[in-house]
Scaffold this active site. Structure first.
Site, PDB file in Angstrom:
ATOM      1  N   VAL A 192       0.865  -1.536   0.506  1.00  9.35           N
ATOM      2  CA  VAL A 192      -0.295   0.067  -0.008  1.00  9.35           C
ATOM      3  C   VAL A 192       1.124   0.861   0.573  1.00  9.35           C
ATOM      4  CG1 VAL A 192      -1.786   1.363   0.864  1.00  9.35           C
ATOM      5  CG2 VAL A 192      -2.097  -1.318   1.766  1.00  9.35           C
ATOM      6  N   ALA A 237       4.718   4.451   3.068  1.00 14.03           N
ATOM      7  CA  ALA A 237       3.945   2.737   2.470  1.00 14.03           C
ATOM      8  C   ALA A 237       3.602   1.773   3.076  1.00 14.03           C
ATOM      9  CB  ALA A 237       4.581   2.385   1.008  1.00 14.03           C
ATOM     10  N   LYS A 238       3.142   0.893   3.335  1.00 21.94           N
ATOM     11  CA  LYS A 238       3.705  -0.768   3.788  1.00 21.94           C
ATOM     12  C   LYS A 238       3.452  -1.470   3.152  1.00 21.94           C
ATOM     13  CE  LYS A 238       5.503  -1.278   8.199  1.00 21.94           C
ATOM     14  NZ  LYS A 238       6.177  -0.321   9.047  1.00 21.94           N
ATOM     15  N   GLY A 239       3.748  -3.329   3.498  1.00 25.27           N
ATOM     16  CA  GLY A 239       3.812  -3.921   2.729  1.00 25.27           C
ATOM     17  C   GLY A 239       3.566  -5.328   3.555  1.00 25.27           C
ATOM     18  N   ASP A 278      10.079  -5.153   8.648  1.00 26.67           N
ATOM     19  CA  ASP A 278       9.094  -5.057  10.184  1.00 26.67           C
ATOM     20  C   ASP A 278       9.069  -6.240  10.629  1.00 26.67           C
ATOM     21  OD1 ASP A 278       7.215  -2.972  11.317  1.00 26.67           O
ATOM     22  OD2 ASP A 278       5.781  -4.538  10.842  1.00 26.67           O
TER      23      ASP A 278
END
Ligand code: NAD
Length: 548
Positions: A192, A237-239, A278
């Site tokens: 995202v 962002a992050k995934g 993460d």
């Protein structure tokens, strides 16, 4: 009536206001049908009898007042969007109602046709967008925190709607082979990108069994505010992949990572979107992502990820940067509070990258770390844990469970232990309205993302607990990730001392700006930090304008 008529229930006892709203709705571009109730009882009866798309709610009625009115409507119809109708004198009550779950508020004397129809339209859109994949407690928390900050700062309404959802979301399903060759697993993966205005996007990749679009979107939104607060040239962002990584062998983890990378390869890159570790991912996972990307590019591209091993272009100090940064901020907060760290006590939840490094640097500051935990258990020794011993035990046994020199506590009990500093560094949603009152710390140093809910914030505020909010507290990680990206793109190497000095300066500058804003505007530290970030993003958005 057309099929897409919006059924509006208005619970309002003042006939003049009813007339006014009716008039605005009649001249609106939305096709609406208005139903009116003059008391809460009548309103609840109507909700029981018919189906509505939205409620316009006056909180002060002949038979109910204040937040009780909202809670009664929420209890009768939890999913129904609610817009508060308020007088100018009651705006702070309306703002509290929005924090408590209402979608928006309108000041009746300032209403007009456009304002009303846009508010109704967006309230319905938000509730629809939250269903299914978006429906996560974490995304709701991120949105409510943002809406609270937006109200306090009087954020431009167009910008508010724009930032409430991410700009790009990418959902993939991917297969990978188990070590038993005939077994193929199919899993969901996400990337995202919340905001593309500020530069490339930046954010970690999480492997955890609870990952979903809502969770990843919340984390991406927080990354936007964090990068803007720290003045980094990135959007958030992050995934993530929905899988339990502790259930995978190293070979399985590698196959999963390489396939996930190839599924998102078109949207990542050093100039586009730069992943980092993460929860559940580490330097090795970053090395596999970098290698997979480089194989496709045909040459080595170190800048596609940060948090890589140093030998592959990783930065000195990145591995421990989040914990180190959090402790720099604890030092600044303690000074601000007039609390001596020498002999103070600390409890750390989570003993992975962030938690273990936080404990280590606190220990180095002569803080007595009395309890730490991981997914298996918490361990507590009121005289202080020997961290050297705990690290050795974990190296051998992987988890804390069974550590002999301490009492066992659950992760929930751990949060309530007496201590000066509590550092949640594992999961979201740990400190809530249920347990906040029982916390005994003076300083809450958030290493994890989203560990504290809005109602808990309120309780902690009343108890005078000083909060280092996540967007500030754990920003050390992305700051050194930025250093790593700069070094990669410039083919340059900084010393550890240079890294740590720059990290310290950047975080202390952000801390001071946040403390200053909190005291000038009489707001809490979390809202102050968010407003710092949101203001910078807003400025950039207004300067860039809208394409075309
Ligand atoms: P990690 O995977 O290295 O460690 C997570 C730790 O939490 C482990 O000790 C694990 O056992 C523990 N844990 C997992 N489930 C738990 C549960 N139900 N109860 C208690 N403990 C549990 O992850 P990390 O990188 O240290 O990330 C931890 C938090 O910090 C996350 O919220 C992450 O988003 C945030 N964060 C990490 C970084 C970073 O640089 N790694 C940067 C900013 C924020």
């Amino acid at each position: 009536m057309p099929e897409n008529t919006v059924e509006v229930l208005m619970i309002e006892d003042n006939p003049v206001h009813v007339q006014l709203i009716r008039h605005y709705m009649e001249s609106s571009r939305l096709t609406t049908r208005l139903h009116v109730a003059g008391t809460l009882r009548e309103g609840l009866d109507l909700i029981g009898e018919a189906s509505f798309d939205v409620v316009l709610l006056d909180l002060v009625l002949p038979d109910s007042a204040d937040l009780d009115t909202l809670h009664s409507v929420r209890a009768a119809a939890p999913e129904l969007p609610v817009i508060i109708l308020t007088g100018l004198d009651d705006v702070s009550l309306a703002a509290t109602a929005v924090e408590a779950g209402a979608q928006d508020y309108i000041v009746k004397t300032q209403a007009n046709t456009t304002l009303l129809s846009r508010s109704i339209h967006y309230a319905i859109e938000r509730v629809r967008a939250r269903s299914g994949e978006w429906d996560s407690a974490m995304f709701k928390l991120a949105q409510q925190q943002f809406l609270k900050a937006a109200q306090i700062m009087g954020l431009d309404e167009n910008i508010r709607e724009r930032l409430l959802f991410p700009q790009r979301t990418h959902i993939v399903t991917l297969p990978f082979r188990r070590d038993e060759y005939h077994l193929v697993e199919n899993v969901f993966g996400y990337r995202v990108q919340h905001l593309l205005t500020m530069g490339p996007t930046k954010g970690g990749i999480r492997y955890h069994e609870d990952v979903n679009l809502g969770e990843v979107s919340a984390l991406a939104m927080w990354m936007t505010w964090k990068c803007a607060l720290i003045n980094l040239p990135f959007g958030g962002a992050k995934g993530g992949v929905r899988i339990d990584p502790t259930d995978l062998s190293r070979r399985e983890l590698q196959r999963l990572t390489r396939r996930f990378t190839s599924e998102i390869i078109d949207i990542i890159g050093p100039d586009k979107d730069i992943p980092a570790p993460d929860m559940g991912t580490d330097e090795q996972v970053m090395a596999w992502i970098m290698d997979t990307y480089s194989q496709q590019a045909g040459y080595t591209v170190p800048g596609v990820v940060t948090g890589k091993p140093v030998v592959l272009g990783g930065s000195l100090g990145r591995r421990e940067a989040t914990g180190r940064g959090l402790v720099y901020l604890v030092e600044a907060a303690a000074q601000h509070m007039g609390m001596s760290l020498d002999g103070a006590t600390a409890v750390v939840q989570g003993f992975g990258n962030v938690g273990s490094n936080t404990a280590r640097f606190l220990d180095a500051d002569r803080v007595r770390v009395v309890a730490v935990s991981d997914v298996t258990t918490g361990i507590y020794n009121a005289n202080g844990l020997s961290l050297e011993d705990v690290f050795k035990y974990c190296e051998k046994n992987r988890f804390l469970s069974g550590y002999p020199e301490a009492d066992e506590v659950t992760n929930q009990e751990l949060l309530e232990l007496p201590c000066d500093i509590l550092a949640p560094a594992a999961l979201q949603n740990q400190i809530t309205g249920d347990n906040a009152d029982r916390l005994k710390c003076r300083l809450l140093a958030e290493g994890a993302n989203g560990p504290t809910t809005l109602d808990a914030d309120e309780i902690l505020g009343e108890k005078d607990v000083f909060i280092l909010p996540d967007v500030l507290g754990n920003a050390g990680g992305v700051t050194v990730s930025y250093f790593e990206w700069v070094q990669d793109t410039q083919n340059y190497t900084w010393t550890l001392e240079e890294i740590n000095t720059r990290l310290h300066n950047i975080l202390i500058d952000a801390f001071e700006r946040t403390v200053h804003r909190a005291s000038e505007d009489h707001i809490d530290m979390r809202t102050a930090a968010l407003i710092e970030g949101i203001s910078r993003v807003t400025q950039a958005k207004l300067l860039r304008g809208i394409f075309p």
